[in-house]
Design a protein around this motif. Sequence first.
Motif, PDB file in Angstrom:
ATOM      1  N   THR A   1      -7.838  -2.174   0.439  1.00  0.00           N
ATOM      2  CA  THR A   1      -7.222  -0.845   0.468  1.00  0.00           C
ATOM      3  C   THR A   1      -6.351  -0.625  -0.763  1.00  0.00           C
ATOM      4  OG1 THR A   1      -7.209  -0.827   2.893  1.00  0.00           O
ATOM      5  CG2 THR A   1      -5.727   0.704   1.782  1.00  0.00           C
ATOM      6  N   ASP A   2      -5.591  -1.660  -1.143  1.00  0.00           N
ATOM      7  CA  ASP A   2      -4.738  -1.553  -2.326  1.00  0.00           C
ATOM      8  C   ASP A   2      -5.571  -1.299  -3.580  1.00  0.00           C
ATOM      9  OD1 ASP A   2      -2.458  -2.039  -0.806  1.00  0.00           O
ATOM     10  OD2 ASP A   2      -2.626  -4.212  -1.066  1.00  0.00           O
TER      11      ASP A   2
ATOM     12  N   THR B   1       0.827  -1.203   0.000  1.00  0.00           N
ATOM     13  CA  THR B   1       0.000   0.000   0.000  1.00  0.00           C
ATOM     14  C   THR B   1       0.859   1.250   0.000  1.00  0.00           C
ATOM     15  OG1 THR B   1      -1.716  -1.185   1.256  1.00  0.00           O
ATOM     16  CG2 THR B   1      -1.867   1.214   1.188  1.00  0.00           C
TER      17      THR B   1
END
Length: 332
Positions: A239-240, A121
């Motif tokens: 999230t990525d 991330t």
Amino acid sequence: SDLRSKKVRGYDPVGSIFRPVMTRWALILLGIRTHVLMPSMSGVTLTLLLALLAAPSAALLAAPQSPHAPTLQLRGGVGGVDPVVVAKIATGLEMAHSSFTVLAPEKAGEAYGLQGMSALTTWIVEGIGMQNLARAVFAANMLRGCALPRAMAWSLVPQLVGNLQDVLQDKTTKCNVGREGLYAGILLDSGVAFLCFSGAATAETAIKAHVGWSSFSALLMMAAPRAARGWGVPDASATDVVFIRALGWEMAAYAATVFAALQSGNAVLSVGVGSAVSFLSHFESLFFSRGPQKIGAELGLQIAWLAISAAVSVFTICTPSCDFMNDVFGRR
């Protein structure tokens, strides 16, 4: 106007001060970051290289003119606001914001309410900052009167340095990501930068090819970020995926900025077009895909950048002397 005609002939009343100061500071900051993270000989070498690139040269001070030399909108904009001033302030904000993101991606994540980001991330966030920095460097050079090929070349320097640093730090192994894309990016950016710096006859074609490739990659990331597994990113989290889409939007903003400058030769209009894409990015993420809400990010900064990009777009595109469709799509 007389000022505009002088600008086209090579006279720049602001350029003697403004010049590539912002570009050089961005490169110096990247050099400091490289030295801090890589105190070995390779880090020192890259730092020295960046220092040399950041130093003013006769070629830069000359600001060579070409068929791609930019023009500035010097007539009043919406509400009498000077669009040139708006473009310069916006570029300065983008430069500061992107430099912070590149130098401290973890802190940038924390500013948006994200704690404990993974290595992957963090790397994606850094990539977003690098694309944003490239757009700001391109705009800064165009606004100071630099020929488009040279502005393009300088905008690729931060990305090249970042990619080389990723290779030396073996980021692909640490993040469990395939190396093919990284090496392809280095080859593409270095080739285009070389042609643009050298003033080759094929520089314009190279720029168009780079814009095309960036646009294609951006569309894939924006439309199908979950396909990251097929791009050599097997461990992409939710999230990525949100940040991969954001990276795609930033690539699209960079490509749109270069395309607008290439088509119109207008530095201010190109800033406005890039800001318009940035506005669409924030609008889409906040109200359609709702990525920030899904990962628990704070929305304050997102809304602030939404408002800023909207204002910049209006004040730089909606000018009496701008015919957007003809300027961007009606030439060449």
